[in-house]
Design a protein around this motif. Structure first.
Motif: not given
Length: 375
Positions: A202, A208, A211, A217, A282
């Protein structure tokens, strides 16, 4: 008196409840907690600077807050399995008899109780913050900050008391390592690695694809307008779904002026790739296009080196009004953004105009801007 259950002699038979395993796990957990504490201080100082730091918060590196806050949340998540393993190795001591052998022993146990309580509150409140779930009556950010200081103080007391034991078991013993200890440490390291790899995406773009369990996301959002940049607070939640048709930005200063959206779009435009990095951990890059804030301030006769106050159309909220330090206000990458990824801003991303500045927490990247004024 006959002692029963966990209080009876020999109740805990596992050989892994031993000092060497506790010391190794304590080293790992201590490192994670220290990273959390240091990066948490960075976040606190950027959001609530003390007098001596006001106006001195740096605007570079551009992704500075993205790195420190991403590391903060990653270390905090890693500390959860580490804390569980550490407590497992030492929990038989909870059932020692007698409970307190002396005043010193009693104070030692009370310090440990405070340490465990503070660490558990810190980790699980932080975990729920990443989910934006606050099932408690107290303010999260202030409580999280002061609990961190409590945990650090209790940790220092604990280290001072246990220094002889830690020193004796710091290095690997000459004897053959205990098989159970090796299995425990391997399992704990594996759990920490799995948690990190499946949540760090994140904030770390090259992770990614892994994730799987992070609350956000970035890049896979379904925000109207085509951008995958997540939002924490929508226009509906802020009460700004309907922007007045006669909206104008007010820029206060010696030559203050008002300007509508068409007028802003007619000014020289700058495009910059800047991240939105939120306290929940994030972060994601966006390609922002808009007017340099410094250009608007110079047009209003505001001298360089001035801090400014940004006011949102939002009716209420803790970040409806934010202050922008002079270094950020003068930075050529600080924009009053009008477009994201080549498209006009959507309401959820701050239409008609929003602030985007380098090295700044996402909660301070004010959306739905209505007024800019010198502090």
């Amino acid at each position: 008196m006959l002692r029963r259950g966990p209080f009876r002699p020999g109740a805990f038979r596992s050989a892994v409840h031993e000092p060497r395993a506790a010391v190794v796990l304590g080293r790992w957990l201590g490192a994670a907690l220290l990273v959390c504490f240091a990066t948490g201080l960075v976040s606190h100082l950027l959001q609530d600077p003390p007098g001596w730091l006001t106006g001195r918060q740096p605007s570079r590196p551009v992704a500075g807050y993205r790195f420190t806050q991403g590391l903060h949340v990653a270390a905090g998540l890693a500390a959860i399995p580490l804390t569980g393993a550490k407590l497992w190795t030492v929990y038989p001591r909870l059932f020692e008899w007698p409970p307190a052998r002396s005043v010193r022993h009693l104070l030692e146990r009370l310090a440990v109780a405070l340490l465990v309580a503070a660490v558990l509150l810190e980790l699980f409140s932080g975990l729920l913050n990443t989910l934006q779930w606050y099932p408690w009556p107290f303010p999260f950010r202030q409580t999280h900050y002061w609990t961190a200081w409590t945990a650090v103080g209790a940790l220092l007391v604990h280290l001072a008391v246990k220094a002889p034991v830690i020193a004796a078991h710091w290095r690997r013993a000459v004897a053959v390592p205990l098989a159970g200890r090796r299995a425990l440490l391997t399992a704990t390291a594996t759990a920490v690695g799995a948690v990190t790899l499946t949540t760090a995406g994140q904030s770390v773009p090259w992770l990614r694809a892994l994730d799987l369990f992070a609350p956000r996301r970035p890049g896979s959002g379904s925000v109207p307008g085509g951008s995958g940049l997540p939002v924490n607070r929508t226009a509906a939640q802020a009460g700004t779904t309907v922007v007045p048709a006669d909206w104008q930005l007010a820029v206060d200063g010696p030559k203050g002026f008002r300007i509508d959206l068409a007028g802003l779009r007619a000014l020289p435009q700058t495009t910059a790739d800047l991240p939105i990095a939120c306290v929940e951990g994030w972060s994601a890059n966006g390609r922002w296009t808009g007017v340099r804030l410094a250009d608007l301030l110079r047009r209003a006769g505001v001298p360089a080196g001035s801090a400014v106050r940004i006011t949102s159309l939002e009716a209420a909220g803790p970040y409806r009004v934010t202050e922008l330090p002079a270094r950020h206000a003068d930075d050529p990458l600080t924009l009053l953004a009008l477009a994201l990824d080549g498209r006009p801003l959507t309401p959820d991303h701050g239409f008609p105009a929003r602030l985007v500045a380098p090295n700044r927490p996402g909660v301070l990247q004010t959306k739905w801007v209505a007024r800019i004024e010198v502090v």
